[in-house]
Scaffold this motif. Structure first.
Motif, PDB file in Angstrom:
ATOM      1  N   THR A 294       0.841  -1.186   0.000  1.00 32.06           N
ATOM      2  CA  THR A 294       0.000   0.000   0.000  1.00 32.06           C
ATOM      3  C   THR A 294       0.878   1.239   0.000  1.00 32.06           C
ATOM      4  O   THR A 294       1.614   1.501   0.961  1.00 32.06           O
ATOM      5  N   MET A 295       0.795   2.008  -1.086  1.00 33.06           N
ATOM      6  CA  MET A 295       1.636   3.185  -1.281  1.00 33.06           C
ATOM      7  C   MET A 295       0.949   4.414  -0.690  1.00 33.06           C
ATOM      8  O   MET A 295       0.547   5.339  -1.380  1.00 33.06           O
ATOM      9  N   ARG A 296       0.833   4.392   0.610  1.00 34.99           N
ATOM     10  CA  ARG A 296       0.262   5.483   1.389  1.00 34.99           C
ATOM     11  C   ARG A 296       1.020   5.572   2.708  1.00 34.99           C
ATOM     12  O   ARG A 296       1.704   4.623   3.107  1.00 34.99           O
ATOM     13  N   ASP A 297       0.851   6.691   3.408  1.00 33.82           N
ATOM     14  CA  ASP A 297       1.528   6.870   4.686  1.00 33.82           C
ATOM     15  C   ASP A 297       0.713   6.336   5.853  1.00 33.82           C
ATOM     16  O   ASP A 297       1.229   6.218   6.970  1.00 33.82           O
ATOM     17  N   SER A 298      -0.558   6.030   5.621  1.00 35.54           N
ATOM     18  CA  SER A 298      -1.419   5.498   6.679  1.00 35.54           C
ATOM     19  C   SER A 298      -2.474   4.624   6.031  1.00 35.54           C
ATOM     20  O   SER A 298      -2.725   4.704   4.816  1.00 35.54           O
ATOM     21  N   THR A 299      -3.104   3.798   6.843  1.00 42.21           N
ATOM     22  CA  THR A 299      -4.216   2.988   6.340  1.00 42.21           C
ATOM     23  C   THR A 299      -5.308   2.921   7.396  1.00 42.21           C
ATOM     24  O   THR A 299      -5.017   2.833   8.600  1.00 42.21           O
ATOM     25  N   GLU A 300      -6.556   3.007   6.957  1.00 48.98           N
ATOM     26  CA  GLU A 300      -7.692   2.836   7.837  1.00 48.98           C
ATOM     27  C   GLU A 300      -8.071   1.362   7.978  1.00 48.98           C
ATOM     28  O   GLU A 300      -9.031   1.031   8.667  1.00 48.98           O
ATOM     29  N   ARG A 301      -7.286   0.488   7.375  1.00 48.00           N
ATOM     30  CA  ARG A 301      -7.538  -0.952   7.426  1.00 48.00           C
ATOM     31  C   ARG A 301      -6.317  -1.687   8.003  1.00 48.00           C
ATOM     32  O   ARG A 301      -5.719  -2.530   7.348  1.00 48.00           O
ATOM     33  N   PRO A 302      -5.939  -1.366   9.245  1.00 50.55           N
ATOM     34  CA  PRO A 302      -4.726  -1.968   9.810  1.00 50.55           C
ATOM     35  C   PRO A 302      -4.816  -3.476   9.987  1.00 50.55           C
ATOM     36  O   PRO A 302      -3.781  -4.137  10.075  1.00 50.55           O
ATOM     37  N   ILE A 303      -6.031  -4.013  10.025  1.00 48.07           N
ATOM     38  CA  ILE A 303      -6.144  -5.461  10.183  1.00 48.07           C
ATOM     39  C   ILE A 303      -5.546  -6.199   8.987  1.00 48.07           C
ATOM     40  O   ILE A 303      -5.087  -7.330   9.107  1.00 48.07           O
ATOM     41  N   THR A 304      -5.511  -5.534   7.817  1.00 50.47           N
ATOM     42  CA  THR A 304      -4.897  -6.184   6.654  1.00 50.47           C
ATOM     43  C   THR A 304      -3.377  -6.260   6.800  1.00 50.47           C
ATOM     44  O   THR A 304      -2.722  -7.012   6.075  1.00 50.47           O
ATOM     45  N   LEU A 305      -2.829  -5.477   7.734  1.00 49.11           N
ATOM     46  CA  LEU A 305      -1.394  -5.543   8.010  1.00 49.11           C
ATOM     47  C   LEU A 305      -1.081  -6.654   9.012  1.00 49.11           C
ATOM     48  O   LEU A 305      -0.073  -7.343   8.881  1.00 49.11           O
ATOM     49  N   THR A 306      -1.945  -6.805  10.027  1.00 45.81           N
ATOM     50  CA  THR A 306      -1.675  -7.759  11.097  1.00 45.81           C
ATOM     51  C   THR A 306      -2.268  -9.139  10.844  1.00 45.81           C
ATOM     52  O   THR A 306      -1.755 -10.136  11.348  1.00 45.81           O
ATOM     53  N   GLU A 307      -3.349  -9.184  10.067  1.00 42.99           N
ATOM     54  CA  GLU A 307      -4.005 -10.463   9.801  1.00 42.99           C
ATOM     55  C   GLU A 307      -4.253 -10.669   8.313  1.00 42.99           C
ATOM     56  O   GLU A 307      -5.144 -11.420   7.918  1.00 42.99           O
ATOM     57  N   GLY A 308      -3.467 -10.000   7.485  1.00 40.79           N
ATOM     58  CA  GLY A 308      -3.645 -10.121   6.042  1.00 40.79           C
ATOM     59  C   GLY A 308      -2.321 -10.153   5.324  1.00 40.79           C
ATOM     60  O   GLY A 308      -1.269 -10.410   5.914  1.00 40.79           O
ATOM     61  N   THR A 309      -2.355  -9.837   4.044  1.00 38.26           N
ATOM     62  CA  THR A 309      -1.161  -9.919   3.196  1.00 38.26           C
ATOM     63  C   THR A 309      -0.654  -8.540   2.786  1.00 38.26           C
ATOM     64  O   THR A 309       0.151  -8.414   1.875  1.00 38.26           O
ATOM     65  N   ASN A 310      -1.131  -7.497   3.469  1.00 45.62           N
ATOM     66  CA  ASN A 310      -0.822  -6.130   3.103  1.00 45.62           C
ATOM     67  C   ASN A 310       0.399  -5.605   3.862  1.00 45.62           C
ATOM     68  O   ASN A 310       0.592  -5.927   5.038  1.00 45.62           O
ATOM     69  N   ILE A 311       1.204  -4.791   3.196  1.00 47.24           N
ATOM     70  CA  ILE A 311       2.339  -4.109   3.816  1.00 47.24           C
ATOM     71  C   ILE A 311       2.226  -2.623   3.494  1.00 47.24           C
ATOM     72  O   ILE A 311       2.100  -2.243   2.330  1.00 47.24           O
ATOM     73  N   LEU A 312       2.250  -1.787   4.527  1.00 48.67           N
ATOM     74  CA  LEU A 312       2.189  -0.343   4.345  1.00 48.67           C
ATOM     75  C   LEU A 312       3.601   0.171   4.071  1.00 48.67           C
ATOM     76  O   LEU A 312       4.457   0.171   4.958  1.00 48.67           O
ATOM     77  N   VAL A 313       3.862   0.593   2.826  1.00 51.46           N
ATOM     78  CA  VAL A 313       5.225   0.946   2.427  1.00 51.46           C
ATOM     79  C   VAL A 313       5.448   2.447   2.301  1.00 51.46           C
ATOM     80  O   VAL A 313       6.566   2.893   2.024  1.00 51.46           O
ATOM     81  N   GLY A 314       4.409   3.255   2.516  1.00 56.25           N
ATOM     82  CA  GLY A 314       4.586   4.691   2.351  1.00 56.25           C
ATOM     83  C   GLY A 314       4.749   5.059   0.884  1.00 56.25           C
ATOM     84  O   GLY A 314       4.386   4.300  -0.022  1.00 56.25           O
ATOM     85  N   ARG A 315       5.359   6.235   0.654  1.00 61.37           N
ATOM     86  CA  ARG A 315       5.453   6.729  -0.723  1.00 61.37           C
ATOM     87  C   ARG A 315       6.892   7.042  -1.133  1.00 61.37           C
ATOM     88  O   ARG A 315       7.108   7.672  -2.163  1.00 61.37           O
ATOM     89  N   ASP A 316       7.838   6.602  -0.327  1.00 65.65           N
ATOM     90  CA  ASP A 316       9.244   6.773  -0.691  1.00 65.65           C
ATOM     91  C   ASP A 316       9.622   5.736  -1.742  1.00 65.65           C
ATOM     92  O   ASP A 316       9.483   4.520  -1.496  1.00 65.65           O
ATOM     93  N   PRO A 317      10.072   6.154  -2.918  1.00 65.77           N
ATOM     94  CA  PRO A 317      10.339   5.193  -3.999  1.00 65.77           C
ATOM     95  C   PRO A 317      11.314   4.090  -3.594  1.00 65.77           C
ATOM     96  O   PRO A 317      11.106   2.915  -3.943  1.00 65.77           O
ATOM     97  N   GLU A 318      12.382   4.433  -2.881  1.00 68.13           N
ATOM     98  CA  GLU A 318      13.375   3.421  -2.528  1.00 68.13           C
ATOM     99  C   GLU A 318      12.797   2.379  -1.589  1.00 68.13           C
ATOM    100  O   GLU A 318      13.113   1.185  -1.705  1.00 68.13           O
ATOM    101  N   THR A 323      11.032  -3.099  -0.722  1.00 66.39           N
ATOM    102  CA  THR A 323      10.023  -4.021  -0.189  1.00 66.39           C
ATOM    103  C   THR A 323       9.475  -4.919  -1.287  1.00 66.39           C
ATOM    104  O   THR A 323       9.271  -6.122  -1.082  1.00 66.39           O
ATOM    105  N   ALA A 324       9.239  -4.338  -2.461  1.00 60.86           N
ATOM    106  CA  ALA A 324       8.714  -5.142  -3.570  1.00 60.86           C
ATOM    107  C   ALA A 324       9.683  -6.257  -3.952  1.00 60.86           C
ATOM    108  O   ALA A 324       9.269  -7.409  -4.153  1.00 60.86           O
ATOM    109  N   LEU A 325      10.955  -5.928  -4.047  1.00 58.67           N
ATOM    110  CA  LEU A 325      11.933  -6.948  -4.425  1.00 58.67           C
ATOM    111  C   LEU A 325      12.002  -8.051  -3.373  1.00 58.67           C
ATOM    112  O   LEU A 325      12.160  -9.240  -3.708  1.00 58.67           O
TER     113      LEU A 325
END
Length: 375
Positions: A294-318, A323-325
């Motif tokens: 997720t290319m955002r600085d925050s998420t209103e769906r934190p359960i997808t981080l703790t109990e899902g397959t989502n990673i909050l990566v922010g918007r810094d390209p590097e 993380t993608a690699l």
């Protein structure tokens, strides 16, 4: 049986409202589907409704686009006479778009009970208009249907009464599961020459990402680096198309037309990796077991981080690239939250109808009649 207005204003709203409508109608309620017209794409409308198996709206307000203030005002002005005409026993609003808040405000002022589906989600990012809509809609609502335990925790912390709060599960996942077999039968991969697990899927549409030329250039740089490993497919959101034209598209990113619901689920299900700024995609990839950045600085769906397959990566390209690699080599474990089981709509309908049928409770129509007779 009660008359219940179900409101939708944007495409994700229809995915959320359909399971609730179906469950209410199965129990004999009269359901009036109102399309505010906040988002309307004539080219996509018919295929989208067909994909969902959704009947055409009973009323279309045709409010159109504009600033947040303009949209809110137009929806309220169009919705208020409808509430007066139909005299509903409840209004169901879903999600966090402008129409959600506008219709909740009209209903609350008319003394009509409001049920908010997808309640309690919080990003704590007040620069997002959706966060304002979420918090204000919850405050106006009588029944609060949270999709996950973090939503319940947020509502309790904000002081809502226990009898208002209901952990219902995720209606988006109801719609996903109901249509998954049809989606997997789509020929969209064949049309685009893709193989399962052989591509990444990206979406970009949030103003913070696409309206800032520098930010958009950085995100495109990150996607271009991912494209050095495998093709990146980017369905072009109407909001993003003009910005991409201005920014210039790096090599390796393949633009495709906006996808219908079934095609987009198929693209998600077979992707090796999804990169997005969409809230719904975070949920759908979790249910599908597909890695999501997720290319955002925050998420209103934190359960997808703790109990899902989502990673909050922010918007810094590097950070996105690194993380993608890593995820391409070692994807996160597949896991899905409790009650994301395809039955959220049923639970919501049961609670709402029980609330409206509670002994001693005057329905709005009864209350207005009593006031009229007293006068």
């Amino acid at each position: 049986m009660p008359r219940i207005i179900c409101v939708a204003g944007a495409r994700p709203n229809f995915m959320k409202v359909k399971p609730v409508m179906d469950a209410l109608e199965q129990r004999g309620a009269e359901v009036v589907l109102v399309h505010t017209g906040q988002h309307y794409d004539a080219a996509m409308n018919d295929v989208f409704f067909a994909d969902l198996g959704l009947r055409q709206p009973d009323r279309h307000l045709g409010t159109g686009s504009g600033s947040h203030a303009e949209q809110t005002a137009r929806v309220m002005l169009a919705f208020e006479p409808l509430v007066t005409e139909l005299r509903p026993d409840a209004v169901v609003v879903v999600g966090d778009v402008t129409s959600t808040l506008a219709c909740a405000l009209v209903a609350a002022k008319a003394g009509v009970p409001v049920a908010h589906v997808e309640s309690g989600l919080r990003s704590r990012d007040w620069s997002m208009p959706e966060e304002v809509n979420r918090v204000a809609t919850d405050r106006l609502s009588d029944l609060l249907f949270a999709p996950s335990p973090d939503g319940v925790d947020n509502l309790r912390a904000e002081g809502y009464h226990e009898d208002q709060i209901h952990l219902a599960g995720n209606v988006m996942i109801d719609t996903l599961f109901a249509n998954l077999d049809r989606a997997l039968a789509s020929d969209v991969l064949h049309r685009y020459g893709l193989t399962p697990g052989g591509y990444a899927l990206a979406t970009l549409h949030r103003p913070a990402n696409v309206d800032d030329s520098g930010m958009l250039a950085g995100l495109l740089k990150a996607l271009a680096e991912v494209a050095r490993q495998l093709p990146v497919i980017l369905p072009v959101h109407p909001r993003t198309a003009a910005r991409l034209e201005e920014a210039g598209l790096p090599d390796g990113i393949r633009l495709v037309p906006p996808a219908g619901y079934l095609d987009f689920i198929a693209l998600q299900a077979s992707a090796r990796l999804v990169l997005t700024d969409s809230g719904g995609v975070q949920e759908e990839t979790t249910a599908l077991g597909v890695p999501c950045l997720t290319m955002r600085d925050s998420t209103e769906r934190p359960i997808t981080l703790t109990e899902g397959t989502n990673i909050l990566v922010g918007r810094d390209p590097e950070r996105i690239i690194g993380t993608a690699l890593r995820v391409l080599v070692e994807p996160p474990a597949k896991r899905s939250p409790a009650l994301w089981d395809g039955h959220a709509g049923t639970r919501i309908a049961d609670v709402l109808l029980a609330y409206l049928a509670a002994p001693g409770r005057l329905r709005p129509t009864d209350l207005r009649q009593a006031v009229s007779e007293a006068a």
